[in-house]
Design a protein around this motif. Structure first.
Motif, PDB file in Angstrom:
ATOM      1  N   ARG A  67       0.822  -1.216   0.000  1.00 54.04           N
ATOM      2  CA  ARG A  67       0.000   0.000   0.000  1.00 54.04           C
ATOM      3  C   ARG A  67       0.851   1.259   0.000  1.00 54.04           C
ATOM      4  O   ARG A  67       0.371   2.331  -0.400  1.00 54.04           O
ATOM      5  CB  ARG A  67      -0.950  -0.005   1.200  1.00 54.04           C
ATOM      6  N   ALA A  68       2.098   1.137   0.425  1.00 56.25           N
ATOM      7  CA  ALA A  68       2.989   2.303   0.432  1.00 56.25           C
ATOM      8  C   ALA A  68       3.538   2.613  -0.958  1.00 56.25           C
ATOM      9  O   ALA A  68       4.097   3.691  -1.184  1.00 56.25           O
ATOM     10  CB  ALA A  68       4.136   2.071   1.412  1.00 56.25           C
ATOM     11  N   LEU A  69       3.389   1.670  -1.890  1.00 59.75           N
ATOM     12  CA  LEU A  69       3.838   1.901  -3.253  1.00 59.75           C
ATOM     13  C   LEU A  69       2.860   2.808  -3.980  1.00 59.75           C
ATOM     14  O   LEU A  69       1.706   2.966  -3.585  1.00 59.75           O
ATOM     15  CB  LEU A  69       3.963   0.574  -4.003  1.00 59.75           C
ATOM     16  N   THR A  70       3.326   3.401  -5.048  1.00 58.01           N
ATOM     17  CA  THR A  70       2.495   4.234  -5.907  1.00 58.01           C
ATOM     18  C   THR A  70       2.565   3.668  -7.321  1.00 58.01           C
ATOM     19  O   THR A  70       3.432   2.829  -7.610  1.00 58.01           O
ATOM     20  CB  THR A  70       3.016   5.677  -5.933  1.00 58.01           C
ATOM     21  N   PRO A  71       1.690   4.112  -8.211  1.00 58.11           N
ATOM     22  CA  PRO A  71       1.813   3.651  -9.595  1.00 58.11           C
ATOM     23  C   PRO A  71       3.203   3.888 -10.172  1.00 58.11           C
ATOM     24  O   PRO A  71       3.722   3.042 -10.918  1.00 58.11           O
ATOM     25  CB  PRO A  71       0.753   4.474 -10.335  1.00 58.11           C
ATOM     26  N   ALA A  72       3.827   4.980  -9.783  1.00 57.11           N
ATOM     27  CA  ALA A  72       5.162   5.294 -10.308  1.00 57.11           C
ATOM     28  C   ALA A  72       6.233   4.368  -9.756  1.00 57.11           C
ATOM     29  O   ALA A  72       7.202   4.039 -10.460  1.00 57.11           O
ATOM     30  CB  ALA A  72       5.523   6.747  -9.992  1.00 57.11           C
ATOM     31  N   THR A  73       6.078   3.919  -8.516  1.00 57.23           N
ATOM     32  CA  THR A  73       7.115   3.084  -7.916  1.00 57.23           C
ATOM     33  C   THR A  73       6.894   1.595  -8.167  1.00 57.23           C
ATOM     34  O   THR A  73       7.847   0.820  -8.190  1.00 57.23           O
ATOM     35  CB  THR A  73       7.226   3.322  -6.397  1.00 57.23           C
ATOM     36  N   ILE A  74       5.634   1.193  -8.374  1.00 57.20           N
ATOM     37  CA  ILE A  74       5.394  -0.231  -8.607  1.00 57.20           C
ATOM     38  C   ILE A  74       5.597  -0.615 -10.070  1.00 57.20           C
ATOM     39  O   ILE A  74       6.007  -1.741 -10.373  1.00 57.20           O
ATOM     40  CB  ILE A  74       3.972  -0.646  -8.138  1.00 57.20           C
ATOM     41  N   THR A  75       5.351   0.311 -10.984  1.00 53.31           N
ATOM     42  CA  THR A  75       5.427  -0.018 -12.407  1.00 53.31           C
ATOM     43  C   THR A  75       6.779  -0.596 -12.821  1.00 53.31           C
ATOM     44  O   THR A  75       6.822  -1.632 -13.503  1.00 53.31           O
ATOM     45  CB  THR A  75       5.080   1.207 -13.265  1.00 53.31           C
ATOM     46  N   PRO A  76       7.908  -0.001 -12.416  1.00 54.75           N
ATOM     47  CA  PRO A  76       9.187  -0.596 -12.811  1.00 54.75           C
ATOM     48  C   PRO A  76       9.392  -2.005 -12.256  1.00 54.75           C
ATOM     49  O   PRO A  76      10.101  -2.815 -12.860  1.00 54.75           O
ATOM     50  CB  PRO A  76      10.220   0.375 -12.233  1.00 54.75           C
ATOM     51  N   LEU A  77       8.763  -2.299 -11.137  1.00 52.61           N
ATOM     52  CA  LEU A  77       8.934  -3.605 -10.505  1.00 52.61           C
ATOM     53  C   LEU A  77       8.248  -4.717 -11.285  1.00 52.61           C
ATOM     54  O   LEU A  77       8.692  -5.868 -11.253  1.00 52.61           O
ATOM     55  CB  LEU A  77       8.394  -3.585  -9.074  1.00 52.61           C
ATOM     56  N   ILE A  78       7.168  -4.377 -11.982  1.00 54.26           N
ATOM     57  CA  ILE A  78       6.363  -5.419 -12.635  1.00 54.26           C
ATOM     58  C   ILE A  78       6.353  -5.292 -14.155  1.00 54.26           C
ATOM     59  O   ILE A  78       5.574  -5.968 -14.833  1.00 54.26           O
ATOM     60  CB  ILE A  78       4.915  -5.403 -12.101  1.00 54.26           C
ATOM     61  N   ARG A  79       7.209  -4.468 -14.697  1.00 54.38           N
ATOM     62  CA  ARG A  79       7.194  -4.203 -16.134  1.00 54.38           C
ATOM     63  C   ARG A  79       7.333  -5.486 -16.962  1.00 54.38           C
ATOM     64  O   ARG A  79       6.748  -5.624 -18.038  1.00 54.38           O
ATOM     65  CB  ARG A  79       8.321  -3.231 -16.490  1.00 54.38           C
ATOM     66  N   ALA A  80       8.108  -6.451 -16.461  1.00 50.47           N
ATOM     67  CA  ALA A  80       8.354  -7.680 -17.226  1.00 50.47           C
ATOM     68  C   ALA A  80       7.076  -8.460 -17.506  1.00 50.47           C
ATOM     69  O   ALA A  80       7.014  -9.239 -18.464  1.00 50.47           O
ATOM     70  CB  ALA A  80       9.343  -8.573 -16.487  1.00 50.47           C
ATOM     71  N   SER A  81       6.035  -8.255 -16.693  1.00 50.90           N
ATOM     72  CA  SER A  81       4.802  -9.020 -16.847  1.00 50.90           C
ATOM     73  C   SER A  81       3.881  -8.464 -17.931  1.00 50.90           C
ATOM     74  O   SER A  81       2.866  -9.094 -18.252  1.00 50.90           O
ATOM     75  CB  SER A  81       4.036  -9.056 -15.515  1.00 50.90           C
ATOM     76  N   GLY A  82       4.211  -7.296 -18.472  1.00 43.36           N
ATOM     77  CA  GLY A  82       3.362  -6.716 -19.490  1.00 43.36           C
ATOM     78  C   GLY A  82       2.075  -6.137 -18.921  1.00 43.36           C
ATOM     79  O   GLY A  82       1.712  -6.426 -17.780  1.00 43.36           O
ATOM     80  N   PHE A  83       1.384  -5.314 -19.705  1.00 43.70           N
ATOM     81  CA  PHE A  83       0.151  -4.662 -19.254  1.00 43.70           C
ATOM     82  C   PHE A  83       0.349  -4.091 -17.850  1.00 43.70           C
ATOM     83  O   PHE A  83      -0.535  -4.173 -16.996  1.00 43.70           O
ATOM     84  CB  PHE A  83      -1.022  -5.645 -19.268  1.00 43.70           C
ATOM     85  N   TYR A  84       1.523  -3.532 -17.631  1.00 39.47           N
ATOM     86  CA  TYR A  84       1.946  -3.220 -16.264  1.00 39.47           C
ATOM     87  C   TYR A  84       1.161  -2.077 -15.624  1.00 39.47           C
ATOM     88  O   TYR A  84       1.026  -2.045 -14.401  1.00 39.47           O
ATOM     89  CB  TYR A  84       3.453  -2.934 -16.208  1.00 39.47           C
ATOM     90  N   ARG A  85       0.639  -1.150 -16.402  1.00 39.69           N
ATOM     91  CA  ARG A  85      -0.145  -0.070 -15.795  1.00 39.69           C
ATOM     92  C   ARG A  85      -1.443  -0.614 -15.210  1.00 39.69           C
ATOM     93  O   ARG A  85      -1.820  -0.287 -14.085  1.00 39.69           O
ATOM     94  CB  ARG A  85      -0.425   1.027 -16.815  1.00 39.69           C
ATOM     95  N   ARG A  86      -2.132  -1.444 -15.992  1.00 39.21           N
ATOM     96  CA  ARG A  86      -3.369  -2.037 -15.509  1.00 39.21           C
ATOM     97  C   ARG A  86      -3.103  -2.948 -14.319  1.00 39.21           C
ATOM     98  O   ARG A  86      -3.846  -2.942 -13.332  1.00 39.21           O
ATOM     99  CB  ARG A  86      -4.038  -2.829 -16.632  1.00 39.21           C
ATOM    100  N   LYS A  87      -2.043  -3.751 -14.395  1.00 39.07           N
ATOM    101  CA  LYS A  87      -1.733  -4.675 -13.306  1.00 39.07           C
ATOM    102  C   LYS A  87      -1.284  -3.927 -12.056  1.00 39.07           C
ATOM    103  O   LYS A  87      -1.581  -4.348 -10.935  1.00 39.07           O
ATOM    104  CB  LYS A  87      -0.673  -5.679 -13.761  1.00 39.07           C
ATOM    105  N   ALA A  88      -0.572  -2.808 -12.243  1.00 35.90           N
ATOM    106  CA  ALA A  88      -0.173  -1.996 -11.093  1.00 35.90           C
ATOM    107  C   ALA A  88      -1.404  -1.494 -10.342  1.00 35.90           C
ATOM    108  O   ALA A  88      -1.475  -1.560  -9.105  1.00 35.90           O
ATOM    109  CB  ALA A  88       0.689  -0.824 -11.553  1.00 35.90           C
ATOM    110  N   THR A  89      -2.383  -1.001 -11.089  1.00 39.64           N
ATOM    111  CA  THR A  89      -3.619  -0.522 -10.467  1.00 39.64           C
ATOM    112  C   THR A  89      -4.330  -1.646  -9.732  1.00 39.64           C
ATOM    113  O   THR A  89      -4.806  -1.467  -8.598  1.00 39.64           O
ATOM    114  CB  THR A  89      -4.551   0.073 -11.539  1.00 39.64           C
ATOM    115  N   ALA A  90      -4.404  -2.819 -10.356  1.00 43.42           N
ATOM    116  CA  ALA A  90      -5.080  -3.948  -9.722  1.00 43.42           C
ATOM    117  C   ALA A  90      -4.387  -4.362  -8.434  1.00 43.42           C
ATOM    118  O   ALA A  90      -5.038  -4.651  -7.422  1.00 43.42           O
ATOM    119  CB  ALA A  90      -5.152  -5.123 -10.697  1.00 43.42           C
ATOM    120  N   ILE A  91      -3.063  -4.403  -8.449  1.00 43.54           N
ATOM    121  CA  ILE A  91      -2.319  -4.806  -7.248  1.00 43.54           C
ATOM    122  C   ILE A  91      -2.519  -3.798  -6.129  1.00 43.54           C
ATOM    123  O   ILE A  91      -2.760  -4.170  -4.969  1.00 43.54           O
ATOM    124  CB  ILE A  91      -0.820  -4.969  -7.579  1.00 43.54           C
TER     125      ILE A  91
END
Length: 215
Positions: A67-91
């Motif tokens: 919960r302390a992450l933001t879209p800007a900080t989580i996106t680089p962490l999950i980029r390899a999975s693709g569709f990372y903006r949508r998945k960042a929001t879901a997480i």
């Protein structure tokens, strides 16, 4: 052959499935399983692994740290999975949902599955399959997942099933009065069968060849 017969036939032929049991890969914690369910959408597990490793390093799969992450900080962490903006929001929304329940998985396991399912489906990026995966493998609510492998297997067995996810699922569950473990096993058996049996010719050589499913 009934749906219950199908399950027991597959279980006998294929043996126990170790999916997401404690100590199996990528099932270190229930939260890791939840994150994997989101990250694997529209990709393969090879692309999910780097994302889970990054999330573990950053948060230890602690919902509060997620919960302390933001879209800007989580996106680089999950980029390899693709569709990372949508998945960042879901997480992030999933982490917020857990927070509303005080991160108390034990209480969620005692809770009402239909209510929890509706709440999960309200999260953008979580659909029927992902919600049911989370419910069954982390919150101890048995169900039936209507994925591509299940649809293909039932078609090969001559069963005419509803096209919509809810109707297909409802018909199966009405004829599969078994508990959580069996629901988990059935899904795992169907998916492992589907990964190995990819064509009609493969099916015609399988242990289910010539069988017909009555539903």
């Amino acid at each position: 052959m009934t749906i219950e017969d199908l399950y027991h036939t597959m279980a006998t032929a294929m043996g126990p499935q170790p999916w997401l049991r404690p100590g199996t890969p990528w099932a270190e914690t229930p939260i890791e399983i939840m994150l994997g369910a989101i990250l694997v959408q529209n990709t393969n597990w090879r692309n999910v692994k780097p994302s889970l490793i990054n999330l573990k390093q950053a948060t230890g799969f602690d919902p509060a740290k997620l919960r302390a992450l933001t879209p800007a900080t989580i996106t680089p962490l999950i980029r390899a999975s693709g569709f990372y903006r949508r998945k960042a929001t879901a997480i992030l929304d999933l982490a917020a949902w857990l927070g509303k329940h005080d991160d108390d998985l034990a209480a969620l396991r005692r809770g009402d599955a239909a209510t929890e399912r509706a709440e999960l489906l309200a999260i953008t990026g979580i659909g029927n399959e992902t919600a049911d995966y989370i419910l069954m493998y982390t919150l101890a609510h048995g169900t039936f997942m209507v994925d591509t492998y299940a649809r293909r297997l039932f078609a090969w067995l001559g069963a005419t099933m509803p096209k919509t996810y809810p109707a297909f699922q409802k018909r199966v569950l009405a004829q599969f009065p078994l508990g959580l473990h069996d629901c988990q096993e059935f899904h795992a058996l169907i998916d492992e069968f589907g990964k190995a049996v990819k064509t009609q010719a493969d099916f015609d050589r399988s242990f289910l060849a010539g069988r017909h499913l009555m539903v």
